[in-house]
Design an enzyme around this catalytic site. Sequence first.
Site, PDB file in Angstrom:
ATOM      1  CG  ASP A 139       4.506  -2.519   0.698  1.00 52.04           C
ATOM      2  OD1 ASP A 139       3.636  -1.648   0.854  1.00 52.04           O
ATOM      3  OD2 ASP A 139       5.216  -2.585  -0.323  1.00 52.04           O
ATOM      4  CG  HIS A 155       1.714  -4.733  -1.479  1.00 47.69           C
ATOM      5  ND1 HIS A 155       2.454  -3.701  -2.018  1.00 47.69           N
ATOM      6  CD2 HIS A 155       2.373  -5.878  -1.775  1.00 47.69           C
ATOM      7  CE1 HIS A 155       3.530  -4.204  -2.604  1.00 47.69           C
ATOM      8  NE2 HIS A 155       3.502  -5.520  -2.469  1.00 47.69           N
ATOM      9  N   GLY A 206      -7.523   4.896  -9.103  1.00 51.73           N
ATOM     10  CA  GLY A 206      -8.568   4.884  -8.069  1.00 51.73           C
ATOM     11  C   GLY A 206      -9.612   3.796  -8.219  1.00 51.73           C
ATOM     12  NE  ARG A 225       9.489  10.405   2.594  1.00 50.63           N
ATOM     13  CZ  ARG A 225       8.986  10.071   1.412  1.00 50.63           C
ATOM     14  NH1 ARG A 225       7.693   9.880   1.272  1.00 50.63           N
ATOM     15  NH2 ARG A 225       9.770   9.925   0.370  1.00 50.63           N
ATOM     16  CG  ASN A 228      -8.025  -1.007  -4.614  1.00 45.02           C
ATOM     17  OD1 ASN A 228      -8.585  -1.987  -4.148  1.00 45.02           O
ATOM     18  ND2 ASN A 228      -6.930  -1.087  -5.367  1.00 45.02           N
TER      19      ASN A 228
HETATM   20  C1  GAR Z   1      -3.416  -1.375  -6.698  1.00 43.82           C
HETATM   21  O1  GAR Z   1      -3.102  -2.575  -7.380  1.00 43.82           O
HETATM   22  C2  GAR Z   1      -2.779  -1.361  -5.330  1.00 43.82           C
HETATM   23  O2  GAR Z   1      -2.743  -2.616  -4.721  1.00 43.82           O
HETATM   24  C3  GAR Z   1      -1.390  -0.887  -5.655  1.00 43.82           C
HETATM   25  O3  GAR Z   1      -1.576   0.124  -6.610  1.00 43.82           O
HETATM   26  C4  GAR Z   1      -2.754  -0.162  -7.370  1.00 43.82           C
HETATM   27  C5  GAR Z   1      -3.626   1.061  -7.335  1.00 43.82           C
HETATM   28  O4  GAR Z   1      -4.711   0.897  -8.201  1.00 43.82           O
HETATM   29  N1  GAR Z   1      -0.721  -0.378  -4.495  1.00 43.82           N
HETATM   30  C6  GAR Z   1       0.569  -0.571  -4.252  1.00 43.82           C
HETATM   31  O5  GAR Z   1       1.312  -1.154  -5.014  1.00 43.82           O
HETATM   32  C7  GAR Z   1       1.055   0.005  -2.939  1.00 43.82           C
HETATM   33  N2  GAR Z   1       2.309  -0.559  -2.589  1.00 43.82           N
HETATM   34  P1  GAR Z   1      -5.980   1.859  -8.091  1.00 43.82           P
HETATM   35  O6  GAR Z   1      -5.465   3.313  -8.099  1.00 43.82           O
HETATM   36  O7  GAR Z   1      -6.743   1.548  -9.344  1.00 43.82           O
HETATM   37  O8  GAR Z   1      -6.714   1.525  -6.856  1.00 43.82           O
END
Ligand code: GAR
Length: 216
Positions: free
Chosen positions: A145, A109, A12, A65, A14
């Site tokens: 994506d 992404h 988390g 799903r 982001n």
């Molecule tokens: C991030 O790098 C995000 O871009 C990636 O997962 C990570 C999550 O980090 N997402 C993907 O690869 C989706 N295809 P976070 O939980 O620390 O935000």
Amino acid sequence: MVNIGVLVSGSGTNLQSIIDAIEAGRCDASIKIVVSNKADAFALERAKKHGIATAVIRVKDFPEREAFDAEVLRILREHGVELVVLAGFMRIISKVLLDGYHMKIMNIHPSLLPSFPGLEVQKAALDYGVKFSGCTVHFVDNGLDSGPIIIQAVVPVKDEDTAESLSRRILIEEHRIYPQAIQLFSEGRIEIRGRRVFIRNSQPPASSLTNPLITI
Ligand code: GAR
């Protein structure tokens, strides 16, 4: 101001960058709910620390799903969510949720899409030998994506990079551009025409980049 719901599966960071941007007044949004498919996702702790409501939907309770996504949709609607923000949410979204929030679901992404969709993409970028990688914020459609691109940030690849070091530098850019994309949505500045996304009152960067820098 836009009401958002953030979907998470992991650490988390982001989510944290969005919380921080909101609290700093850089992102005019309100996080109404954080939904996780993993009960132990650290993202849930981050949300609780900031007084944000959380929900866990377990795959074992909703193995199909569509049923899982119908439950996500129900919770998002119950909380008045207008924009769905996928922040490290490691599940494919079905038609149920896509139709419920048509072009109102964003994802981040860690590659310059359409290069390297899917998983372990920083390693894939290094193995391929690209000189630039980066990250992409895009709307979610029914592909992997593949939806219309809102913002991309470019990160030069260094000779000594590992997947971990490249991921760390890309993540810094993720934390910068995801709150910006939400802010643009909140300001009503995003216009989608087919695959192309136009940002009203925005400028492209002034110059191109080359990697490596050759001075001859
Ligand atoms: C991030 O790098 C995000 O871009 C990636 O997962 C990570 C999550 O980090 N997402 C993907 O690869 C989706 N295809 P976070 O939980 O620390 O935000």
